[in-house]
Motif scaffolding. Structure first.
Motif, PDB file in Angstrom:
ATOM      1  N   GLU A   1       0.833  -1.208   0.000  1.00 53.79           N
ATOM      2  CA  GLU A   1       0.000   0.000   0.000  1.00 53.79           C
ATOM      3  C   GLU A   1       0.867   1.258   0.000  1.00 53.79           C
ATOM      4  O   GLU A   1       0.559   2.235  -0.684  1.00 53.79           O
TER       5      GLU A   1
ATOM      6  N   ARG B   1       0.067   7.799  -5.396  1.00 52.39           N
ATOM      7  CA  ARG B   1      -1.098   8.553  -4.966  1.00 52.39           C
ATOM      8  C   ARG B   1      -1.332   9.699  -5.929  1.00 52.39           C
ATOM      9  O   ARG B   1      -0.423  10.172  -6.603  1.00 52.39           O
TER      10      ARG B   1
ATOM     11  N   ASP C   1      -3.794  14.107  -0.190  1.00 53.81           N
ATOM     12  CA  ASP C   1      -3.902  12.688  -0.489  1.00 53.81           C
ATOM     13  C   ASP C   1      -4.194  11.872   0.759  1.00 53.81           C
ATOM     14  O   ASP C   1      -4.905  10.881   0.720  1.00 53.81           O
TER      15      ASP C   1
ATOM     16  N   TYR D   1      -6.011   6.661  -4.617  1.00 48.52           N
ATOM     17  CA  TYR D   1      -4.749   6.168  -5.143  1.00 48.52           C
ATOM     18  C   TYR D   1      -4.747   6.253  -6.664  1.00 48.52           C
ATOM     19  O   TYR D   1      -5.742   5.981  -7.320  1.00 48.52           O
TER      20      TYR D   1
ATOM     21  N   CYS E   1      -7.104   0.649  -0.215  1.00 54.38           N
ATOM     22  CA  CYS E   1      -6.581   0.182  -1.502  1.00 54.38           C
ATOM     23  C   CYS E   1      -7.067  -1.219  -1.856  1.00 54.38           C
ATOM     24  O   CYS E   1      -6.854  -1.669  -2.988  1.00 54.38           O
TER      25      CYS E   1
END
Length: 349
Positions: free
Chosen positions: A276, A281, A292, A298, A331
């Motif tokens: 992750e 991003r 972000d 993402y 994510c």
């Protein structure tokens, strides 16, 4: 005189006992010889009948072979018809909740018409798909199909922060993302269509399919390579997480007393967190003053989890634990369990 007669009585008693045992043995031998003789005569009669019924000409042998093949094919077609069916779908109904509504929308999308994944009929192939042992043997014997794409293969050894365990990740990066995804190569090794190296995959801007293999398997098995090839042919990044103690090459040893099992999800959690952090991003929206870190949108990803057998239970348990505590990373796009064992305890493993 009485003292002289006692030994004679003992000798006569023991001799009669020995005679009875000898007579019993001879009787058993006579009966067994008669039984074996009758069985031998019967078997010879059967073989003689079979020999007489066998064809004596090439055309007769051809007709017999065709008849046997026809019977075998009819039996295989019957087994194929019995196994042909749509997949069985299980769903936990938790009432009218937002999560349950989302599951219903996903189910409707996957079961849309006859071509839906959850409604289309699955037909196993003859002679191989109808026999599990034959199918597994064929997979080992035939091996995996070599990908036609010049994919880049990267092997990464990731250390878990919880106990220092070493987890081996085998990446396959399609050529369309090869120039975007960065890695720190240490030992490059050129092949015909790919490069095997020890590196760290970073700067990920494409969907990632994270695979978890089954018990006593690793990333070199055919079903894993096939799924990774399927993902890379669609432009996605594929990575197989070798459970601790497994790497396919016997190069990385497990430095911890803990081994992998169906209930421990710490390694998968650590791998997901590290991947992750490597996802690209989106640039922060300075005009609206949105960063972000707040909207968690993402540019890379999402990450899809796919587990097989024991790995399927690990994936399912991980998703359940994270969802229960509300800590599932943003994510994660979804997960799939293939051949998940429903009853795991000492009596079934």
């Amino acid at each position: 005189q009485p003292s002289r007669q006692r030994p004679s009585l003992k000798r006569s008693g023991s001799s009669s006992f020995h005679r009875s045992v000898r007579d019993l043995g001879e009787s058993v031998r006579r009966r067994s010889s008669k039984s074996f003789g009758a069985l031998k005569r019967q078997s010879s009669t059967i073989f003689e009948g079979i020999n007489q019924s066998l064809p004596t000409t090439p055309s007769g042998w051809a007709l017999l072979t065709l008849s046997a093949a026809s019977v075998g094919l009819q039996h295989e077609l019957k087994v194929q018809r019995e196994l042909t069916a749509p997949p069985i779908v299980f769903c936990q109904d938790s009432g009218r909740t937002a999560l349950n509504g989302r599951m219903e929308r996903i189910y409707r999308k996957l079961s849309d018409g006859e071509g839906g994944i959850l409604t289309r009929t699955v037909t196993p192939s003859l002679f191989i798909g109808t026999r599990g042992v034959v199918s597994s043997t064929a997979a080992y014997a035939l091996g995996d199909k070599v990908s036609e794409l010049p994919v880049r293969r990267v092997r990464e050894v990731m250390r878990m922060g919880a106990d220092g365990a070493l987890i081996v990740l085998d990446w396959e990066i399609p050529p369309s993302t090869d120039e975007n995804v960065s890695s720190q190569q240490q030992q490059p090794h050129q092949q015909q269509q790919s490069t095997n190296d020890t590196a760290r995959v970073d700067n990920i801007d494409k969907p990632v399919v994270l695979l978890v293999h089954g018990m006593n398997n690793d990333s070199t098995f055919g079903y894993v390579r096939s799924m990774m090839r399927t993902a890379t042919e669609r432009g996605w990044i594929a990575v197989c997480m070798n459970l601790r103690g497994q790497d396919g090459r016997h190069e990385v040893k497990n430095p911890t007393p803990r081994g992998h099992n169906a209930g421990y999800t710490g390694d998968l959690r650590g791998v997901v967190h590290q991947i992750e952090r490597r996802l690209k991003r989106r640039e922060p929206d300075k005009q609206n003053n949105v960063s972000d870190d707040k909207d968690d949108r993402y540019k890379g990803g999402p990450i899809f989890l796919l587990g097989y057998s024991l790995g399927a239970n690990i994936v399912t348990k991980y998703l359940g634990e994270e969802s229960l505590h509300g800590t599932l990373p943003k994510c994660i796009g979804g997960g799939a369990a293939m051949g998940n064992p429903h009853h795991i305890h000492s009596g079934t493993i």
